[in-house]
Design an enzyme around this catalytic site. Sequence first.
Site, PDB file in Angstrom:
ATOM      1  N   ASP A 380     -15.690 -58.338 -65.250  1.00 33.27           N
ATOM      2  CA  ASP A 380     -16.411 -57.419 -66.122  1.00 33.27           C
ATOM      3  C   ASP A 380     -15.539 -57.069 -67.327  1.00 33.27           C
ATOM      4  O   ASP A 380     -14.350 -56.766 -67.183  1.00 33.27           O
ATOM      5  CB  ASP A 380     -16.754 -56.158 -65.327  1.00 33.27           C
ATOM      6  CG  ASP A 380     -17.517 -55.143 -66.133  1.00 33.27           C
ATOM      7  OD1 ASP A 380     -18.657 -55.441 -66.517  1.00 33.27           O
ATOM      8  OD2 ASP A 380     -16.969 -54.054 -66.370  1.00 33.27           O
ATOM      9  N   GLU A 416     -16.777 -62.155 -68.569  1.00 31.36           N
ATOM     10  CA  GLU A 416     -17.705 -61.503 -69.484  1.00 31.36           C
ATOM     11  C   GLU A 416     -16.892 -61.325 -70.766  1.00 31.36           C
ATOM     12  O   GLU A 416     -16.044 -60.426 -70.839  1.00 31.36           O
ATOM     13  CB  GLU A 416     -18.185 -60.160 -68.941  1.00 31.36           C
ATOM     14  CG  GLU A 416     -19.209 -59.506 -69.855  1.00 31.36           C
ATOM     15  CD  GLU A 416     -19.652 -58.139 -69.364  1.00 31.36           C
ATOM     16  OE1 GLU A 416     -20.836 -57.801 -69.560  1.00 31.36           O
ATOM     17  OE2 GLU A 416     -18.816 -57.407 -68.790  1.00 31.36           O
TER      18      GLU A 416
END
Length: 741
Positions: A380, A416
């Site tokens: 993330d 990401e």
Amino acid sequence: MAGERATGDGRPAVVVNGARPAPPVPTVPVRPGRPTPLGARFRTGPDGVAGTNFALWAGGAEGVELCLFDERGRESRARLTELTHGIWHGFVPGVRPGQRYGYRVHGRWDPWTGARWNPAKLLLDPYARAVDGDFLLPPEVYGHVRDWPEQHVADTVRDDRDSAPYVPKGVVVHDDDDWADDRRPKTPWADSVIYELHVKGFTQRHPGVPEELRGTYAGLAHPAAVEHLVKLGVTAVELLPVHQFAHEDHLLRRGLRNYWGYNSIGYFAPHAGYAASGSTGQQVGEFKRMVRALHAAGIEVILDVVYNHTAEAGELGPTLSLKGVDNRGYYRLQHDARRYADYTGCGNTLHVVQPHVLRLITDSLRYWVTEMGVDGFRFDLAAALARSMHDVDMLSPFLAVIAQDPVLRRVKLIAEPWDVGSGGYQVGAFPPLWTEWNDRYRDAVRDFWRHAPAGVREMGYRLSGSSDLYAWGGRRPYASVNFVTAHDGFTLRDLVSYDRKHNEANGEGNRDGTDDNRSWNCGAEGETDDEDVRALRRRQLRNLLTTLLLSTGVPMLVAGDEMGRTQRGNNNAYCQDNEIGWVDWSLLDDPDWRPLFELTSRLIALRHRHPVLRRRAFFSGRPHSADGLRDLAWFTPHGAEMTEDDWWAPAATLGMYLSGRDIPGRDERGAPVLDDSFLAVLHAGHAPVAFELPGPPWAGGYEVVVDTAREEQDRPPDTVHRAGARITVPGRSVLLLRVRP
């Protein structure tokens, strides 16, 4: 009562103690122990006595107390007197697996210099491998006085109330599992199909999973859940965060909870709320059994991990672990050290440049691979991890360590590739070994199918593997994880049902969630009884899924999209731990939506059968033989190859020819890889279009394989067209044709 104490720079620090004097706490004997490994490790001491070694990095602290809790919550303490290279350690005889524990760390209270030690706060071991209890965040768990009248200085007022009765505890876990009976699927990247799911949401409403197992690791391991994944044909599940996480205070005050879990506080502990078997260590074994069950079905397990920030938020956040262990050592602080550098939008950012923070992350990653059996990670806001002192740096310590680590460089690594800080958008910039979520693919496909007025050049790049982003440094087409939807945003069904977000249930005035949805409601906002609109939406779903699964790269689907799951227009369901966020399995029995699952399964099977759809190298676009046939060619509706002008002109129709005789590489036996050739015609316009099928040398004829204008795809029509024929492509549809010689 309140008092003042001088800080390091002479400014007063206010200390508040609203508690009665605590009775004496029993002490337990402790031996020197070892500084490694970090965390709590059950072992046998040198004299044959069993016990647990405790080791905690707290480099700037003045003292550390280990706190042990019995079944009634009664506390005893052991002061750790041994200090080696910033690590406080000790061995406590008689402490066995199942023991609950935490730390109290002593040091200066000087928020102006970033020092926030407060021994009144019981702290979770950053290396705890199991956590018992939930984080409910009453005022006592804050290192400062949370409700101080002057909020602009509240973080400087120390709260001396004991937090131990209100916070979860770490649990000693004994791990002697060697995974000898496990067989990892080791699916090559090019052959992978990823399925993003939430452990709880996937099984909470599943009728085939026993009620007591729904929403748990055991529920995901149940044959009924695994059967769906196998029928669908996916090769990996990407689990939304399963590290122990906490709920934010603003959600708890509104009666909501953090459902997605992007608020980690324990990087080694499986989230206890997803365990059916118990929370005093049983969650570890249950997670492992889930991994084994998925591996036995040929499915890899990828974890969505949140190492960019923790649940302690900013200066007004709670003191749960790292903030109280060594705030300055673990977090990036601003020049005004009271404040946190926030590249995540969540209040804090881990200071990954610090060796002990980097060690925490890499130790956690290796633990989940070697001791918990997982096959990869999706990071993330990975750009936040790649920052050196301030800027994103692809030679940063984090990326360098991953690249040389003998364990981590062999697993699947997905970035990401952005964060919320300046210069944080880094799509296409991560080094080899990494794949990336490709949001440019998402945006291009959404724009094409809502028929946004633009050229098709962007769409051509995305369909063919995004060579403009990834054809450098030895990267391959599978560096692009292609997706149309993800957990964050509209579901696929909502993407064709809503023009605007509808997040009122989140209690934030519909201000949360993106407004850049690139969606189209097909003529009515939300659910409707208009059968023409409903039919068009189902067709659009077929178009989007077919496009995704025919594109070069690694496709990622979101759980439930294959059967028309809806979140009722909520594009930020992070706090919806209810039917909005859970998969509705009744859709599989709905005649409107069952065909969508059948089509998705059929397309994935087609992808698995045909290597031309899962290329390991980029297309060249150049002739490979005397007849002028190329591995990739693009056609207009007139049957002519596209020119440079065609690429820049607005268009609704695109023909993509994939040659199966020009696939680079060889199979495992050294033979050339040969396959069928295909022509895909994507038409986003409302009206039908006449399309002239390319003649020789491209083909002698064409056989229809998929026609998204049809509701049912299980028995495609026996339709064969001669080369050069003009066929009618229905409005808003995809035709996939197999080339006949």
